[in-house]
Design a protein around this motif. Structure first.
Motif, mmCIF file in Angstrom:
data_model
loop_
_atom_site.group_PDB
_atom_site.id
_atom_site.type_symbol
_atom_site.label_atom_id
_atom_site.label_comp_id
_atom_site.label_asym_id
_atom_site.label_seq_id
_atom_site.Cartn_x
_atom_site.Cartn_y
_atom_site.Cartn_z
ATOM 1 N N MET A 1 0.844 -1.191 0.000
ATOM 2 C CA MET A 1 0.000 0.000 0.000
ATOM 3 C C MET A 1 0.880 1.242 0.000
ATOM 4 O O MET A 1 1.925 1.284 0.636
ATOM 5 N N GLY A 2 0.467 2.274 -0.716
ATOM 6 C CA GLY A 2 1.233 3.502 -0.836
ATOM 7 C C GLY A 2 1.015 4.439 0.332
ATOM 8 O O GLY A 2 0.340 4.133 1.313
ATOM 9 N N ILE A 3 1.571 5.604 0.201
ATOM 10 C CA ILE A 3 1.447 6.638 1.225
ATOM 11 C C ILE A 3 0.057 7.280 1.143
ATOM 12 O O ILE A 3 -0.509 7.432 0.063
ATOM 13 N N SER A 4 -0.483 7.655 2.285
ATOM 14 C CA SER A 4 -1.801 8.289 2.335
ATOM 15 C C SER A 4 -1.662 9.763 2.712
ATOM 16 O O SER A 4 -0.587 10.217 3.120
ATOM 17 N N GLN A 5 -2.752 10.484 2.589
ATOM 18 C CA GLN A 5 -2.755 11.890 3.016
ATOM 19 C C GLN A 5 -2.457 11.979 4.508
ATOM 20 O O GLN A 5 -1.774 12.900 4.953
ATOM 21 N N LYS A 6 -2.944 11.016 5.268
ATOM 22 C CA LYS A 6 -2.687 10.992 6.710
ATOM 23 C C LYS A 6 -1.184 10.837 6.981
ATOM 24 O O LYS A 6 -0.639 11.485 7.863
ATOM 25 N N ASP A 7 -0.508 9.987 6.207
ATOM 26 C CA ASP A 7 0.939 9.803 6.349
ATOM 27 C C ASP A 7 1.694 11.091 6.020
ATOM 28 O O ASP A 7 2.635 11.474 6.725
ATOM 29 N N ILE A 8 1.289 11.743 4.945
ATOM 30 C CA ILE A 8 1.917 12.998 4.545
ATOM 31 C C ILE A 8 1.734 14.051 5.633
ATOM 32 O O ILE A 8 2.668 14.748 6.019
ATOM 33 N N ALA A 9 0.503 14.143 6.147
ATOM 34 C CA ALA A 9 0.203 15.108 7.203
ATOM 35 C C ALA A 9 1.070 14.868 8.434
ATOM 36 O O ALA A 9 1.637 15.816 8.999
ATOM 37 N N ALA A 10 1.202 13.618 8.847
ATOM 38 C CA ALA A 10 2.001 13.300 10.034
ATOM 39 C C ALA A 10 3.468 13.649 9.814
ATOM 40 O O ALA A 10 4.110 14.236 10.692
ATOM 41 N N GLU A 11 3.993 13.320 8.655
ATOM 42 C CA GLU A 11 5.409 13.579 8.377
ATOM 43 C C GLU A 11 5.718 15.073 8.317
ATOM 44 O O GLU A 11 6.784 15.514 8.731
ATOM 45 N N LEU A 12 4.773 15.870 7.808
ATOM 46 C CA LEU A 12 4.994 17.316 7.681
ATOM 47 C C LEU A 12 4.407 18.110 8.841
ATOM 48 O O LEU A 12 4.464 19.340 8.853
ATOM 49 N N ASN A 13 3.825 17.408 9.811
ATOM 50 C CA ASN A 13 3.202 18.050 10.976
ATOM 51 C C ASN A 13 2.107 19.033 10.553
ATOM 52 O O ASN A 13 2.057 20.175 11.004
ATOM 53 N N LEU A 14 1.241 18.553 9.653
ATOM 54 C CA LEU A 14 0.113 19.335 9.152
ATOM 55 C C LEU A 14 -1.178 18.562 9.415
ATOM 56 O O LEU A 14 -1.138 17.367 9.689
ATOM 57 N N SER A 15 -2.295 19.226 9.268
ATOM 58 C CA SER A 15 -3.573 18.524 9.356
ATOM 59 C C SER A 15 -3.840 17.812 8.031
ATOM 60 O O SER A 15 -3.322 18.204 6.980
#
Length: 67
Positions: A1-15
């Motif tokens: 499975m690829g990266i999700s918006q939730k993963d991106i948000a967590a890595e960049l400290n964004l909502s």
């Protein structure tokens, strides 16, 4: 499975909302934030889920409604 918006948000400290709006090109998102989101999404091979944001011909979000 690829990266999700939730993963991106967590890595960049964004909502997740900011990530979603960044990927959609929303005008209220800071251009630098949008650039960071798009860059990480590209690096990690993010692919949007087609079923998650279906829109009709007028551009309205059809969403999913459960009963």
């Amino acid at each position: 499975m690829g990266i999700s918006q939730k993963d991106i948000a967590a890595e960049l400290n964004l909502s997740t909302a900011t990530v979603c709006r960044s990927l959609q090109g929303h005008p209220d998102i800071n251009p630098e934030t949008r650039k960071r989101v798009i860059s990480l999404a590209s690096e990690r091979g993010y692919r949007p889920c087609k079923a998650s944001h279906q829109r009709n011909s007028a551009g309205n979000d059809l969403g999913t409604i459960g009963v």
